[in-house]
Design a protein around this motif. Structure first.
Motif, mmCIF file in Angstrom:
data_model
loop_
_atom_site.group_PDB
_atom_site.id
_atom_site.type_symbol
_atom_site.label_atom_id
_atom_site.label_comp_id
_atom_site.label_asym_id
_atom_site.label_seq_id
_atom_site.Cartn_x
_atom_site.Cartn_y
_atom_site.Cartn_z
ATOM 1 N N THR A 1 0.842 -1.198 0.000
ATOM 2 C CA THR A 1 0.000 0.000 0.000
ATOM 3 C C THR A 1 0.878 1.250 0.000
ATOM 4 O OG1 THR A 1 -0.062 0.059 2.406
ATOM 5 C CG2 THR A 1 -1.851 -1.126 1.318
ATOM 6 N N VAL A 2 0.284 2.363 -0.373
ATOM 7 C CA VAL A 2 0.956 3.661 -0.210
ATOM 8 C C VAL A 2 0.008 4.578 0.558
ATOM 9 C CG1 VAL A 2 2.384 3.552 -2.293
ATOM 10 C CG2 VAL A 2 0.069 4.481 -2.442
ATOM 11 N N ALA A 3 0.587 5.563 1.220
ATOM 12 C CA ALA A 3 -0.236 6.507 1.980
ATOM 13 C C ALA A 3 -0.728 7.604 1.052
ATOM 14 C CB ALA A 3 0.585 7.104 3.117
ATOM 15 N N VAL A 4 -2.026 7.769 0.980
ATOM 16 C CA VAL A 4 -2.581 8.880 0.196
ATOM 17 C C VAL A 4 -3.443 9.725 1.141
ATOM 18 C CG1 VAL A 4 -2.581 7.649 -2.010
ATOM 19 C CG2 VAL A 4 -4.577 7.519 -0.533
ATOM 20 N N PRO A 5 -3.641 10.991 0.798
ATOM 21 C CA PRO A 5 -4.425 11.837 1.692
ATOM 22 C C PRO A 5 -5.912 11.494 1.649
ATOM 23 C CG PRO A 5 -3.719 13.071 -0.248
ATOM 24 C CD PRO A 5 -3.056 11.728 -0.327
ATOM 25 N N HIS A 6 -6.542 11.651 2.791
ATOM 26 C CA HIS A 6 -7.996 11.575 2.850
ATOM 27 C C HIS A 6 -8.484 12.915 3.370
ATOM 28 C CE1 HIS A 6 -12.036 10.250 3.610
ATOM 29 N NE2 HIS A 6 -11.937 10.773 4.818
ATOM 30 N N ILE A 7 -9.389 13.539 2.623
ATOM 31 C CA ILE A 7 -9.821 14.883 2.986
ATOM 32 C C ILE A 7 -11.185 14.836 3.670
ATOM 33 C CG2 ILE A 7 -10.444 17.170 2.080
ATOM 34 C CD1 ILE A 7 -8.387 16.055 -0.292
ATOM 35 N N ASP A 8 -11.240 15.401 4.860
ATOM 36 C CA ASP A 8 -12.483 15.445 5.622
ATOM 37 C C ASP A 8 -13.283 16.675 5.180
ATOM 38 O OD1 ASP A 8 -14.502 15.732 7.426
ATOM 39 O OD2 ASP A 8 -13.236 15.478 9.216
ATOM 40 N N CYS B 1 -3.393 23.326 0.014
ATOM 41 C CA CYS B 1 -2.869 22.006 -0.373
ATOM 42 C C CYS B 1 -2.720 21.905 -1.886
ATOM 43 C CB CYS B 1 -3.738 20.883 0.199
ATOM 44 S SG CYS B 1 -5.458 20.927 -0.328
ATOM 45 N N GLY B 2 -3.697 22.446 -2.618
ATOM 46 C CA GLY B 2 -3.632 22.392 -4.074
ATOM 47 C C GLY B 2 -2.455 23.194 -4.611
ATOM 48 N N ASP B 3 -2.189 24.350 -3.998
ATOM 49 C CA ASP B 3 -1.040 25.156 -4.429
ATOM 50 C C ASP B 3 0.260 24.436 -4.124
ATOM 51 O OD1 ASP B 3 -2.635 27.141 -5.301
ATOM 52 O OD2 ASP B 3 -2.482 28.368 -3.491
ATOM 53 N N PHE B 4 0.262 23.696 -3.023
ATOM 54 C CA PHE B 4 1.495 23.045 -2.580
ATOM 55 C C PHE B 4 1.866 21.831 -3.428
ATOM 56 C CE2 PHE B 4 3.363 19.524 -0.259
ATOM 57 C CZ PHE B 4 4.578 20.073 0.136
ATOM 58 N N CYS B 5 0.878 21.013 -3.769
ATOM 59 C CA CYS B 5 1.166 19.710 -4.383
ATOM 60 C C CYS B 5 1.908 19.863 -5.713
ATOM 61 C CB CYS B 5 -0.107 18.897 -4.600
ATOM 62 S SG CYS B 5 0.242 17.305 -5.377
ATOM 63 N N ALA B 6 3.142 19.396 -5.744
ATOM 64 C CA ALA B 6 3.979 19.542 -6.937
ATOM 65 C C ALA B 6 3.490 18.653 -8.068
ATOM 66 C CB ALA B 6 5.424 19.204 -6.588
ATOM 67 N N CYS C 1 3.955 12.026 -1.078
ATOM 68 C CA CYS C 1 5.043 12.770 -0.442
ATOM 69 C C CYS C 1 4.686 13.155 0.986
ATOM 70 C CB CYS C 1 5.384 14.018 -1.254
ATOM 71 S SG CYS C 1 4.172 15.341 -1.087
ATOM 72 N N GLY C 2 3.392 13.136 1.305
ATOM 73 C CA GLY C 2 2.961 13.424 2.666
ATOM 74 C C GLY C 2 2.847 14.906 2.994
ATOM 75 N N GLY C 3 3.250 15.752 2.057
ATOM 76 C CA GLY C 3 3.297 17.191 2.311
ATOM 77 C C GLY C 3 1.957 17.797 2.680
ATOM 78 N N CYS C 4 0.948 17.479 1.888
ATOM 79 C CA CYS C 4 -0.354 18.118 2.114
ATOM 80 C C CYS C 4 -0.910 17.766 3.494
ATOM 81 C CB CYS C 4 -1.343 17.725 1.018
ATOM 82 S SG CYS C 4 -1.636 15.948 0.906
ATOM 83 N N MET C 5 -0.600 16.542 3.946
ATOM 84 C CA MET C 5 -1.149 16.103 5.232
ATOM 85 C C MET C 5 -0.566 16.930 6.374
ATOM 86 S SD MET C 5 -0.689 12.054 4.422
ATOM 87 C CE MET C 5 -0.665 11.528 2.719
ATOM 88 N N HIS D 1 -6.023 23.241 8.842
ATOM 89 C CA HIS D 1 -7.289 22.916 9.516
ATOM 90 C C HIS D 1 -7.409 21.434 9.837
ATOM 91 C CE1 HIS D 1 -8.475 27.020 8.595
ATOM 92 N NE2 HIS D 1 -7.976 26.809 7.390
ATOM 93 N N GLN D 2 -6.296 20.733 9.782
ATOM 94 C CA GLN D 2 -6.267 19.292 10.075
ATOM 95 C C GLN D 2 -7.377 18.538 9.333
ATOM 96 O OE1 GLN D 2 -5.838 21.419 13.073
ATOM 97 N NE2 GLN D 2 -3.722 21.259 12.382
ATOM 98 N N ALA D 3 -7.591 18.937 8.100
ATOM 99 C CA ALA D 3 -8.652 18.285 7.325
ATOM 100 C C ALA D 3 -8.124 17.076 6.565
ATOM 101 C CB ALA D 3 -9.265 19.278 6.351
ATOM 102 N N ILE D 4 -6.796 16.909 6.541
ATOM 103 C CA ILE D 4 -6.232 15.820 5.736
ATOM 104 C C ILE D 4 -5.597 14.764 6.635
ATOM 105 C CG2 ILE D 4 -4.742 15.228 3.784
ATOM 106 C CD1 ILE D 4 -4.817 18.035 2.858
ATOM 107 N N SER D 5 -6.075 13.541 6.520
ATOM 108 C CA SER D 5 -5.461 12.438 7.254
ATOM 109 C C SER D 5 -4.888 11.451 6.242
ATOM 110 C CB SER D 5 -6.493 11.760 8.153
ATOM 111 O OG SER D 5 -7.594 11.342 7.369
ATOM 112 N N GLU D 6 -4.169 10.452 6.767
ATOM 113 C CA GLU D 6 -3.487 9.512 5.902
ATOM 114 C C GLU D 6 -4.329 8.255 5.747
ATOM 115 O OE1 GLU D 6 0.822 9.269 6.721
ATOM 116 O OE2 GLU D 6 0.482 7.117 6.598
#
Ligand code: SF4
Ligand code: SF4
Lengths: 122, 282
Positions: free
Chosen positions: B56-63, B73-78, B99-103, B108-113
């Protein structure tokens, strides 16, 4: 309604560019006030992937109601469609002409992406 | 020693050769099939008990309850994997590089792994050979994380053979960037030479020692030899075209089944590769 045209020009006499995500900029015309606005897409042209996603996001945040471009991939199309934005595939004619055709209902909106994704995925 | 066996394109007999090298080694070998989009090393072995591990790989989950649509997060993600729309934030999983950056960045702690399955690794033991076969799930675009997972099985005290993915992009560089020696399998045709040149450039950019094996060596011209001489690339082995080989392949048999006499030459290839490795260390 605001209508966005992908282009490498800056005004109504410039041509619609077939590229969407990798277009140089978008000319946006407000069909009510007839105002013209130019939005750069340059940053996007340098990204290795997902350019269409960012272009679509930009236009959605600009509040456009329609997009006139040559080719629109599946990811960008999904975003535009979800936001209720119509996508008009269009050949390389002038923005003024394309604008006229949209208003006279001579261009028809597409109901799916006009090109495939870059890795064959949808 | 980590020995990578690659070829600019498919169909040059790379996998057959990798399997034959593993069989010829007569020592504990790890055969890692890193061609995760089309792994076929295992086809040359009889199926035994295998062990399967999901990767598996870790992907963001957005609440959506927490997301304020700030757009950071959108501006950040390369990799442009996140679309921040006025009323929702959408992840394009196929573009996420984990990359884990957005998390970490979301104010607002809206992104979990969340763990997203990308494929699995099958393991078998055949005599002295431990075979690890990475298999990317259909529809997955991102093979490097799976290739890295296959490579995590490497044990330094064993001979490690890496069956490489085709091409010269990320999947290949992920496989060979830390290999001790890279062997390129080629054919003496104009296309073969062209692909070989591109592959040599890639390997040399990564500063890995490179050597060549020519398959169906009697079917073409001298251009591969001339090229290798000019670039000082050793040719470790030439395998002529033989009907016996073609017949064995069509039955799913290996190179050594068709030509048992090749064993000493293959063992010599491994020794020469070890020599290249040691020279590179000094
Ligand atoms: S950074 Fe967090 S709050 Fe901002 S758009 Fe992304 S998920 Fe939403
Ligand atoms: S983890 Fe990294 S690559 Fe994936 S969406 Fe977040 S910022 Fe983008």
């Amino acid at each position: 309604m605001k209508i966005a045209f992908s282009t490498n020009g800056t005004n109504r006499e410039d041509l619609v560019d077939s590229r969407f995500g990798r277009a140089e900029r978008f000319v946006i015309i407000d069909s009510i006030s007839d105002e013209l606005q130019v939005v750069d897409n340059i940053q996007n042209r340098q990204s290795s992937q997902g350019a269409g996603i960012q272009s679509a996001t930009t236009l959605i945040n600009q509040g456009v109601g329609a997009v006139v471009t040559g080719q629109c991939g599946p990811k960008a199309f999904t975003l535009l469609e979800r936001s209720g934005i119509r996508v008009y595939p269009c050949p390389a004619i002038t923005i003024a002409e394309a604008f006229r055709q949209v208003q006279q209902n001579k261009l028809s909106a597409t109901t799916s992406a006009t090109v495939e994704g870059h890795w064959g995925e949808v | 020693m980590k020995l990578a066996i690659a070829s600019g394109k498919g169909g040059t007999g790379k996998t057959t050769l990798t399997v034959a090298l593993a069989q010829a080694a007569q020592a504990p070998v790890q055969l890692l099939d890193c061609d995760v989009e089309e792994p076929n090393s295992h086809l040359f072995f009889t199926k035994g008990d295998s062990k399967r591990d999901v990767v598996t790989v870790a992907v963001p989950h957005i609440d959506p309850q927490r997301c304020t649509h700030c757009g950071l997060c959108g501006d950040f993600c390369a990799y442009n994997a996140l679309a921040c729309l006025p009323t929702e934030t959408i992840l394009f999983e196929g573009l996420c590089h984990s990359c884990g950056g957005c998390m970490r960045l979301c104010p607002h702690q809206a992104i979990s792994e969340r763990q997203q399955r990308i494929g699995y690794i099958d393991q078998w033991r055949h005599g002295q050979i431990d075979l690890f076969s990475g298999v990317l799930d259909v529809g997955q675009a991102m093979s490097p994380p799976l290739i890295r997972a296959v490579k995590r099985h490497q044990q330094a005290d064993k001979l490690i053979l890496l069956d490489c993915p085709p091409g010269t992009s990320c999947p290949l560089t992920t496989t060979i960037h830390d290999a001790d020696v890279v062997i390129l399998v080629t054919e003496p045709t104009p296309f073969g030479l062209h692909d070989l040149q591109i592959a040599v450039e890639t390997v040399r950019q990564l500063n890995r020692p490179v050597a060549v094996i020519i398959n169906r060596s009697d079917l073409g011209d001298q251009s591969i030899h001339d090229y290798c001489r000019s670039k000082k690339i050793p040719i470790l082995l030439q395998i002529p075209f033989e009907k016996r080989i073609a017949v064995a392949y069509s039955r799913g048999d290996g190179l050594l089944d068709a030509l048992p006499g090749l064993q000493p030459q293959l063992a010599l290839v491994l020794n020469q590769a070890r020599k290249l490795y040691r020279e590179n260390l000094t």
